[in-house]
Motif scaffolding. Structure first.
Motif, PDB file in Angstrom:
ATOM      1  N   ILE A   1       3.516   1.840 -10.427  1.00 44.25           N
ATOM      2  CA  ILE A   1       3.586   2.482  -9.118  1.00 44.25           C
ATOM      3  C   ILE A   1       3.830   3.980  -9.204  1.00 44.25           C
ATOM      4  O   ILE A   1       3.383   4.743  -8.341  1.00 44.25           O
ATOM      5  N   GLU A   2       4.518   4.449 -10.247  1.00 47.97           N
ATOM      6  CA  GLU A   2       4.730   5.890 -10.373  1.00 47.97           C
ATOM      7  C   GLU A   2       3.396   6.617 -10.541  1.00 47.97           C
ATOM      8  O   GLU A   2       3.185   7.691  -9.953  1.00 47.97           O
ATOM      9  N   ASP A   3       2.496   6.048 -11.330  1.00 44.17           N
ATOM     10  CA  ASP A   3       1.163   6.650 -11.508  1.00 44.17           C
ATOM     11  C   ASP A   3       0.387   6.602 -10.199  1.00 44.17           C
ATOM     12  O   ASP A   3      -0.303   7.569  -9.837  1.00 44.17           O
ATOM     13  N   ALA A   4       0.489   5.483  -9.494  1.00 41.28           N
ATOM     14  CA  ALA A   4      -0.218   5.346  -8.217  1.00 41.28           C
ATOM     15  C   ALA A   4       0.283   6.374  -7.206  1.00 41.28           C
ATOM     16  O   ALA A   4      -0.506   6.980  -6.473  1.00 41.28           O
ATOM     17  N   PHE A   5       1.595   6.550  -7.168  1.00 38.64           N
ATOM     18  CA  PHE A   5       2.180   7.496  -6.211  1.00 38.64           C
ATOM     19  C   PHE A   5       1.737   8.927  -6.515  1.00 38.64           C
ATOM     20  O   PHE A   5       1.372   9.684  -5.605  1.00 38.64           O
ATOM     21  N   GLU A   6       1.748   9.301  -7.777  1.00 41.69           N
ATOM     22  CA  GLU A   6       1.312  10.654  -8.150  1.00 41.69           C
ATOM     23  C   GLU A   6      -0.153  10.881  -7.790  1.00 41.69           C
ATOM     24  O   GLU A   6      -0.528  11.936  -7.275  1.00 41.69           O
ATOM     25  N   MET A   7      -0.973   9.868  -8.023  1.00 43.39           N
ATOM     26  CA  MET A   7      -2.391   9.978  -7.685  1.00 43.39           C
ATOM     27  C   MET A   7      -2.574  10.139  -6.179  1.00 43.39           C
ATOM     28  O   MET A   7      -3.381  10.953  -5.719  1.00 43.39           O
ATOM     29  N   MET A   8      -1.812   9.374  -5.385  1.00 47.16           N
ATOM     30  CA  MET A   8      -1.900   9.468  -3.929  1.00 47.16           C
ATOM     31  C   MET A   8      -1.404  10.824  -3.456  1.00 47.16           C
ATOM     32  O   MET A   8      -1.993  11.438  -2.560  1.00 47.16           O
ATOM     33  N   ASP A   9      -0.339  11.303  -4.045  1.00 43.42           N
ATOM     34  CA  ASP A   9       0.236  12.588  -3.651  1.00 43.42           C
ATOM     35  C   ASP A   9      -0.750  13.729  -3.888  1.00 43.42           C
ATOM     36  O   ASP A   9      -0.892  14.626  -3.054  1.00 43.42           O
TER      37      ASP A   9
ATOM     38  N   THR B   1      -9.325   1.939  -2.649  1.00 44.41           N
ATOM     39  CA  THR B   1     -10.121   2.558  -3.708  1.00 44.41           C
ATOM     40  C   THR B   1      -9.543   2.326  -5.101  1.00 44.41           C
ATOM     41  O   THR B   1     -10.256   2.462  -6.092  1.00 44.41           O
ATOM     42  N   HIS B   2      -8.241   2.006  -5.191  1.00 49.98           N
ATOM     43  CA  HIS B   2      -7.594   1.845  -6.483  1.00 49.98           C
ATOM     44  C   HIS B   2      -6.586   0.693  -6.400  1.00 49.98           C
ATOM     45  O   HIS B   2      -6.036   0.435  -5.331  1.00 49.98           O
TER      46      HIS B   2
ATOM     47  N   LYS C   1      -6.800   4.624  -0.419  1.00 50.34           N
ATOM     48  CA  LYS C   1      -5.642   3.759  -0.350  1.00 50.34           C
ATOM     49  C   LYS C   1      -5.451   3.037  -1.685  1.00 50.34           C
ATOM     50  O   LYS C   1      -6.381   2.373  -2.168  1.00 50.34           O
ATOM     51  N   PRO C   2      -4.265   3.133  -2.310  1.00 49.30           N
ATOM     52  CA  PRO C   2      -3.989   2.378  -3.521  1.00 49.30           C
ATOM     53  C   PRO C   2      -3.232   1.087  -3.211  1.00 49.30           C
ATOM     54  O   PRO C   2      -2.226   1.086  -2.517  1.00 49.30           O
ATOM     55  N   LEU C   3      -3.754  -0.019  -3.719  1.00 50.13           N
ATOM     56  CA  LEU C   3      -3.165  -1.330  -3.520  1.00 50.13           C
ATOM     57  C   LEU C   3      -2.210  -1.629  -4.675  1.00 50.13           C
ATOM     58  O   LEU C   3      -2.563  -1.456  -5.846  1.00 50.13           O
ATOM     59  N   ILE C   4      -0.998  -2.091  -4.332  1.00 51.90           N
ATOM     60  CA  ILE C   4       0.006  -2.442  -5.335  1.00 51.90           C
ATOM     61  C   ILE C   4       0.160  -3.952  -5.368  1.00 51.90           C
ATOM     62  O   ILE C   4       0.413  -4.593  -4.345  1.00 51.90           O
ATOM     63  N   HIS C   5       0.014  -4.538  -6.575  1.00 53.59           N
ATOM     64  CA  HIS C   5       0.219  -5.967  -6.756  1.00 53.59           C
ATOM     65  C   HIS C   5       1.637  -6.176  -7.301  1.00 53.59           C
ATOM     66  O   HIS C   5       1.984  -5.661  -8.367  1.00 53.59           O
TER      67      HIS C   5
ATOM     68  N   LEU D   1       0.850  -1.193   0.000  1.00 53.54           N
ATOM     69  CA  LEU D   1       0.000   0.000   0.000  1.00 53.54           C
ATOM     70  C   LEU D   1       0.885   1.242   0.000  1.00 53.54           C
ATOM     71  O   LEU D   1       1.938   1.250   0.633  1.00 53.54           O
ATOM     72  N   ILE D   2       0.441   2.272  -0.691  1.00 47.14           N
ATOM     73  CA  ILE D   2       1.131   3.559  -0.641  1.00 47.14           C
ATOM     74  C   ILE D   2       0.505   4.385   0.474  1.00 47.14           C
ATOM     75  O   ILE D   2      -0.720   4.428   0.628  1.00 47.14           O
ATOM     76  N   CYS D   3       1.357   5.034   1.268  1.00 45.70           N
ATOM     77  CA  CYS D   3       0.924   5.842   2.404  1.00 45.70           C
ATOM     78  C   CYS D   3       1.212   7.310   2.133  1.00 45.70           C
ATOM     79  O   CYS D   3       2.204   7.651   1.471  1.00 45.70           O
TER      80      CYS D   3
END
Length: 350
Positions: free
Chosen positions: A328-336, A320-321, A344-348, A35-37
């Protein structure tokens, strides 16, 4: 191996690194889900100073790849969770009951702080027997993932708040930690839980996790609303789960004399936090201010896994995602940027 790193303030990317090797008491973990925090975002923005080529991430579950010669309770192939905080269990602070502060303030916070974190194909875990926990067969990786930080931190907020059974508590902010603080307050026996939040989805989840009343801070002054709701008395406890000067002050203003402020917010900006003098009883209102860093360790994680095993809470509703590791770069930008209502974005990883 591939790793997602911070390479200077504001700079991130995927890079190649050598896989880590275990010391005698350590383990190497092959992550399966992460998960990204928001604290990862604070770190990239410089909250703890500059870092170069530092692997990010601290919320992960996976499979043990390798263990050191001194590890007795885990072996390759075990499915495990590891806390975001990995204390040195032989430290003086740990022996004194403050394991998260082992060998200095915040010293148990190693991942993506003083050593590479978990957003990689392999991750190093210190003191494996003390920091890993076996995941029960009937608990999914997705569920177990939330024990590593969000449940541990949020529940600690409620545990430290000294909420009387049937007492009142206000939880300021309903991000993932605040939502778990709300659920923790319910589990602690709070009689009334007031959640402070403005985002619709987070308000909805707050009610799902036990909030009896939701205050929208964009519609009303939250302190005035809480004081009105409690007939001017204030709450027994207030939980700060955001990390801003304003919410910290609001907690003090909303709690009654003799009450408790429980802070788990990450105060990543500014040099000081202000205490409103009058509401603090000019220093003599018997208001306790308690702080905590996510409790780590095997026993803590095992207890949280037991809650999942017996269906006391479903933290996966905060997801949620979902993304693959190469996204992961896209996920991190979205979380930021907190885009698209992300919680919370889940990373597989596989």
């Amino acid at each position: 191996m591939n790793a997602f790193v911070m390479d200077g303030i504001g700079e991130t990317g995927i890079t190649e690194k050598e896989p880590p090797e275990p010391g005698p008491a350590d383990a190497i973990l092959k992550p399966t889900k992460g998960l990204i925090c928001t604290s990862d975002c604070h770190t990239v923005h410089g909250a703890i100073g500059d870092r170069e080529n530092l692997t990010l991430g601290h919320e992960v579950v996976g499979v043990v790849e390798e263990v050191g010669d001194s590890v007795s309770d885990f072996e390759p192939g075990d499915r495990v969770a590891v806390g975001a905080i990995t204390p040195d269990w032989n430290s003086r602070a740990a022996q004194d009951g403050h394991s998260s502060q082992s060998n200095g303030a915040l010293g148990g916070w190693k991942f993506a702080n003083v050593k590479d974190g978990t957003f990689a194909e392999y991750a190093h875990v210190n003191d494996a027997d003390g920091n890993l926990a076996h995941i029960p067969d009937d608990v999914s990786d997705h569920e177990a993932l939330y024990t590593t930080d969000m449940m541990s931190t949020g529940f600690a907020a409620a545990e430290n708040a000294d909420i009387p059974v049937g007492g009142t508590v206000a939880v300021f902010a309903q991000g993932p930690v605040g939502l778990m603080a709300t659920k923790g307050a319910e589990l602690q026996g709070a009689g009334e839980i007031i959640a402070v939040e403005t985002v619709d989805k987070r308000q909805e989840l707050a009610r799902t996790y036990g909030a009896d009343h939701v205050v929208d801070f964009q519609e009303v002054d939250p302190v005035e609303a809480i004081m009105d709701h409690t007939d001017g008395e204030g709450v027994d406890a207030a939980i700060e789960a955001l990390g801003t000067d304003q919410t910290f002050q609001d907690c003090i203003k909303a709690v009654k004399p003799g009450g408790t402020i429980s802070n788990v917010g990450y105060h990543g900006e500014g040099e000081f936090r202000h205490i409103p003098r009058e509401e603090w009883g000019v220093g003599m209102a018997e208001i306790d201010i308690v702080t905590d860093l996510c409790p780590g360790g095997r026993l803590r994680i095992e207890r949280l896994l037991r809650l999942l095993e017996n269906d006391r809470v479903d933290p996966t509703e905060m997801t949620t995602h979902e993304f693959e590791f190469d996204e992961i770069e896209d996920a991190f930008e979205m979380m930021d940027k907190k885009e698209d209502g992300i919680i919370k974005p889940l990373i597989h990883f596989e």
